[in-house]
Design a protein around this motif. Structure first.
Motif, short mmCIF file in Angstrom:
data_model
loop_
_atom_site.label_atom_id
_atom_site.label_comp_id
_atom_site.label_asym_id
_atom_site.label_seq_id
_atom_site.Cartn_x
_atom_site.Cartn_y
_atom_site.Cartn_z
N THR A 45 0.86 -1.18 0.00
CA THR A 45 0.00 0.00 0.00
C THR A 45 0.89 1.24 0.00
OG1 THR A 45 -1.62 -1.24 1.31
CG2 THR A 45 -1.92 1.14 1.17
N ASP A 59 -2.32 0.12 -4.66
CA ASP A 59 -3.30 0.72 -3.76
C ASP A 59 -2.68 2.01 -3.23
OD1 ASP A 59 -4.92 1.51 -1.65
OD2 ASP A 59 -4.99 -0.44 -0.69
N ARG A 111 -2.87 6.07 -1.76
CA ARG A 111 -3.63 7.06 -1.02
C ARG A 111 -2.86 8.38 -1.07
NH1 ARG A 111 -5.76 3.16 2.90
NH2 ARG A 111 -6.42 1.43 1.55
N ARG A 145 -6.58 2.85 6.58
CA ARG A 145 -8.01 2.73 6.31
C ARG A 145 -8.24 1.51 5.41
NH1 ARG A 145 -12.40 4.42 3.03
NH2 ARG A 145 -14.11 5.28 4.29
N LYS A 146 -9.14 0.65 5.83
CA LYS A 146 -9.34 -0.62 5.11
C LYS A 146 -9.77 -0.39 3.68
CE LYS A 146 -11.65 -5.11 5.46
NZ LYS A 146 -12.57 -5.97 6.25
N GLU A 147 -10.74 0.52 3.49
CA GLU A 147 -11.22 0.82 2.14
C GLU A 147 -10.48 2.02 1.59
OE1 GLU A 147 -15.37 1.99 -0.19
OE2 GLU A 147 -15.39 1.46 1.93
N ASN A 148 -9.97 1.90 0.38
CA ASN A 148 -9.25 3.02 -0.23
C ASN A 148 -10.21 4.17 -0.51
OD1 ASN A 148 -7.98 4.77 -2.23
ND2 ASN A 148 -6.46 3.17 -2.47
N PRO A 149 -9.91 5.39 -0.03
CA PRO A 149 -10.82 6.52 -0.27
C PRO A 149 -10.95 6.88 -1.75
CG PRO A 149 -9.27 7.02 1.49
CD PRO A 149 -8.79 5.76 0.83
N ALA A 150 -9.88 6.62 -2.53
CA ALA A 150 -9.85 6.90 -3.97
C ALA A 150 -9.98 8.40 -4.27
CB ALA A 150 -10.93 6.11 -4.71
N LEU A 210 -13.95 10.32 6.74
CA LEU A 210 -13.31 9.08 6.30
C LEU A 210 -12.36 8.49 7.33
CD1 LEU A 210 -12.47 9.90 2.57
CD2 LEU A 210 -14.47 8.69 3.47
#
Length: 346
Positions: free
Chosen positions: A120, A176, A178, A239-244, A297
């Motif tokens: 990541t 992945d 961020r 953060r588990k889910e990528n904010p994108a 977020l």
């Protein structure tokens, strides 16, 4: 190559620019959380002194290298933080071409490393991508107002290009990624001569030199203490889910430059006064982050008030400079700060 103790724990995390101001605090926090940390730094603006206390840690390794050169780490890497770039105008303008290539070539090299390791990736971007903003406060969906040919472009446009590389890599499904857009940050480990406003004022006051205010001093900044920023970076990475989407990290409390100067003078026994110099080209007039996205977020907002953060930062500079020069001058009572906070949304 990184050489390290074979003991294993936590994640293996590479921090590019880890010997710098923010990077060294990040390395310390990551080690304290039970991770193994590889610090990669060319020492162009970072310093071995920032890593004192970490070098003897068996879970810490140092790689001295420029990110513009191909990077090879001979062990698994779980996460990569990219903080590798000079961040103050005197530093990034000293070699503007290298600054630009650090953000473009360097970020590309680190993204390829992340892809090879399945790591990541977090890019330390900047509020400077907003330029001299026409929108206030600055939200992440604002595209900015940047002079792409001016003396700050090597940093501003380099960081904008780095963001593009990150989001292209994310859309391609290769990494992945961020992106954190960092606003003015201060605290221990700032270089005395780095040209940032907080360190400038503190060092000038400790040396009984005039505090240099550029322009009228009515331009505004928002100051985030380094421990708050590091907390935000780690939350975004984990953060588990990528904010994108990019995420602003900064303190939304807004102060004029004159207010900051008066606050520094109120905290240090000094003979310093305030002098005005011409405003540098493309210097932003107003700077304040909208952190609604970070709150939503990441559950993040800064905790350290400017007054408290300055107390810690001044104490560190007094020690780093060999003690306050002000203690050796004739007695002078401290000035009381005349502050009118433009906005404080905490």
């Amino acid at each position: 190559m990184a050489k390290r103790n074979k003991a294993s724990r936590g994640k293996i995390i590479l921090v590019a620019g880890g010997a710098g101001f923010v990077g060294s605090h990040l390395c310390t926090a990551l080690l304290g959380a039970g991770n193994r940390v590889i610090c990669l730094d060319s020492y162009l603006t970072g310093s071995p002194a920032n890593l004192i206390g970490l070098q003897a840690n068996p879970y810490f390794a140092m790689v001295e290298q420029d990110v513009c050169d191909e990077i090879d780490i001979d062990e698994p890497v779980d996460q990569i933080y990219n903080l590798a770039c000079p961040a103050s105008p005197p530093s990034y303008q000293a070699d503007p071409i290298h600054t630009m290539m650090t953000s473009v070539t360097g970020t590309g090299n680190l993204l390829r490393l992340a892809e090879r390791h399945g790591a990541t990736f977090l890019q330390a971007s900047t509020s400077e991508i907003y330029g001299d903003p026409e929108e206030h406060p600055q939200q992440e969906n604002y595209w900015g107002h940047v002079n792409c040919t001016g003396p700050r472009a090597c940093y501003d446009e380099g960081k904008r290009a780095a963001e593009a590389l990150c989001f292209d890599s994310l859309r391609a499904g290769s990494v992945d990624t961020r992106v954190a857009r960092i606003f003015n940050t201060y605290g221990p480990h700032m270089r005395p001569n780095d040209g940032r406003i907080v360190s400038n004022f503190i060092v000038q006051a400790l040396k009984n030199e005039p505090l240099t205010v550029y322009g009228s001093g009515e331009q505004t900044r928002s100051f985030c203490y380094v421990s708050d920023l590091v907390d935000g970076l780690i939350r975004l990475m984990n953060r588990k889910e990528n904010p994108a989407v990019p995420v602003n990290l900064g303190n939304p409390g807004e102060f004029t430059v004159i207010e900051l100067a008066e606050l520094v003078l109120s905290r240090i026994e000094t003979a310093s006064t305030i002098v005005h110099e011409p405003l540098p080209a493309d210097d932003p007039q107003r700077r304040r982050p909208d952190i609604a996205r970070a709150r939503k977020l990441l559950g993040w907002e800064p905790k350290v008030p400017l007054e408290d953060g300055l107390t810690h930062t001044i104490a560190w500079f007094q020690s780093a400079l060999g003690g306050s020069r002000a203690e050796r001058r004739s007695g002078r009572t401290r000035r009381q700060p005349q502050l009118s906070v433009v906005s404080q949304d905490l």
